[in-house]
Motif scaffolding. Structure first.
Motif, mmCIF file in Angstrom:
data_model
loop_
_atom_site.group_PDB
_atom_site.id
_atom_site.type_symbol
_atom_site.label_atom_id
_atom_site.label_comp_id
_atom_site.label_asym_id
_atom_site.label_seq_id
_atom_site.Cartn_x
_atom_site.Cartn_y
_atom_site.Cartn_z
ATOM 1 N N GLU A 5 0.771 -1.230 0.000
ATOM 2 C CA GLU A 5 0.000 0.000 0.000
ATOM 3 C C GLU A 5 0.810 1.292 0.000
ATOM 4 O OE1 GLU A 5 -2.579 -0.343 3.348
ATOM 5 O OE2 GLU A 5 -3.759 -1.925 2.435
ATOM 6 N N ARG A 6 1.842 1.412 0.797
ATOM 7 C CA ARG A 6 2.561 2.681 0.930
ATOM 8 C C ARG A 6 3.962 2.552 0.334
ATOM 9 N NH1 ARG A 6 1.640 2.313 6.979
ATOM 10 N NH2 ARG A 6 3.845 2.738 6.947
ATOM 11 N N VAL A 7 4.449 3.645 -0.267
ATOM 12 C CA VAL A 7 5.759 3.592 -0.926
ATOM 13 C C VAL A 7 6.895 3.418 0.069
ATOM 14 C CG1 VAL A 7 4.967 4.967 -2.877
ATOM 15 C CG2 VAL A 7 6.139 6.104 -0.987
ATOM 16 N N GLU A 8 6.683 3.783 1.327
ATOM 17 C CA GLU A 8 7.758 3.654 2.318
ATOM 18 C C GLU A 8 7.787 2.271 2.970
ATOM 19 O OE1 GLU A 8 4.345 5.496 4.734
ATOM 20 O OE2 GLU A 8 5.014 5.508 2.668
ATOM 21 N N VAL A 9 6.878 1.384 2.563
ATOM 22 C CA VAL A 9 6.801 0.049 3.154
ATOM 23 C C VAL A 9 7.000 -1.003 2.068
ATOM 24 C CG1 VAL A 9 5.335 -1.577 4.412
ATOM 25 C CG2 VAL A 9 5.208 0.869 4.939
ATOM 26 N N THR A 10 7.863 -1.963 2.354
ATOM 27 C CA THR A 10 8.044 -3.115 1.468
ATOM 28 C C THR A 10 8.008 -4.376 2.324
ATOM 29 O OG1 THR A 10 10.453 -2.942 1.601
ATOM 30 C CG2 THR A 10 9.411 -1.911 -0.288
ATOM 31 N N GLU A 11 7.764 -5.486 1.676
ATOM 32 C CA GLU A 11 7.765 -6.776 2.358
ATOM 33 C C GLU A 11 8.647 -7.743 1.605
ATOM 34 O OE1 GLU A 11 3.804 -8.256 2.844
ATOM 35 O OE2 GLU A 11 3.425 -6.976 4.580
ATOM 36 N N ARG A 43 12.686 5.770 -5.411
ATOM 37 C CA ARG A 43 12.253 5.890 -6.808
ATOM 38 C C ARG A 43 10.960 6.691 -6.947
ATOM 39 N NH1 ARG A 43 10.474 -0.297 -8.231
ATOM 40 N NH2 ARG A 43 8.427 -0.173 -7.308
ATOM 41 N N TYR A 44 10.263 6.988 -5.860
ATOM 42 C CA TYR A 44 9.039 7.775 -5.894
ATOM 43 C C TYR A 44 9.278 9.265 -5.650
ATOM 44 C CZ TYR A 44 6.569 3.406 -6.121
ATOM 45 O OH TYR A 44 6.108 2.172 -6.533
ATOM 46 N N ARG A 45 10.531 9.693 -5.553
ATOM 47 C CA ARG A 45 10.840 11.107 -5.337
ATOM 48 C C ARG A 45 10.447 11.914 -6.571
ATOM 49 N NH1 ARG A 45 14.927 8.507 -7.328
ATOM 50 N NH2 ARG A 45 16.486 9.460 -8.662
ATOM 51 N N LYS A 74 8.565 -7.062 7.175
ATOM 52 C CA LYS A 74 8.114 -5.763 6.675
ATOM 53 C C LYS A 74 9.223 -4.753 6.965
ATOM 54 C CE LYS A 74 5.175 -3.155 8.951
ATOM 55 N NZ LYS A 74 3.961 -2.602 9.568
ATOM 56 N N LEU A 75 9.601 -3.982 5.949
ATOM 57 C CA LEU A 75 10.602 -2.929 6.105
ATOM 58 C C LEU A 75 9.918 -1.586 5.874
ATOM 59 C CD1 LEU A 75 12.178 -5.433 4.308
ATOM 60 C CD2 LEU A 75 14.021 -4.128 5.337
ATOM 61 N N THR A 76 10.072 -0.701 6.830
ATOM 62 C CA THR A 76 9.461 0.622 6.749
ATOM 63 C C THR A 76 10.553 1.673 6.756
ATOM 64 O OG1 THR A 76 7.546 -0.191 7.986
ATOM 65 C CG2 THR A 76 7.803 2.207 7.791
#
Length: 133
Positions: A5-11, A43-45, A74-76
């Motif tokens: 959902e959010r660009v600052e979060v990956t799994e 990459r979303y900058r 989960k990495l935030t």
């Protein structure tokens, strides 16, 4: 890593290649996963014509709980501090509700033609401010 959902979060799921002979994730793998999460976020900058280069000036890893094979993680990415010529990130590495590690990375902005420090562009600073906690 999968987008969620959010660009600052990956799994991600801890792969076999990241496991040492004790069954725990290699220390260096925490940094590799954190840098991948930071690259995903970056990459979303906003696009900039004359964007400076960035180089790490500080990397610190605080390990709290070991990760193991097939753990879902989960990495935030959190923007921790914004200076005139640098930006600091704190990447939280969580397994479920457990904080497994924190990775602090500080990037310095440098000129495109040399390694001299330069001021962060205002557009980039504004975008970064939107991610301050």
């Amino acid at each position: 890593m999968d987008d969620i959902e959010r660009v600052e979060v990956t799994e991600t799921i801890v792969p076999y290649r990241d496991i040492d002979m004790t069954g725990r994730m290699h220390n260096a793998a925490y940094l590799a996963h954190a840098e991948t999460a930071l690259s995903h976020f970056w990459r979303y900058r906003p696009p900039l014509e004359d964007e400076p280069h960035f180089q790490p000036t500080k990397i610190e890893i605080r390990l709290h709980e070991p990760l193991h094979l097939d753990d879902r993680v989960k990495l935030t990415v959190r923007v921790d501090k914004i200076g005139m010529k640098s930006v600091g990130f704190d990447i939280l590495v969580e397994r479920g509700e457990t904080l497994a590690a924190e990775v602090e990375i500080v990037w310095a902005a440098t000129g495109r033609d040399d390694d001299e420090p330069v001021t962060l562009p205002e557009t980039l600073r504004d975008w970064l401010y939107s991610y301050l906690p």
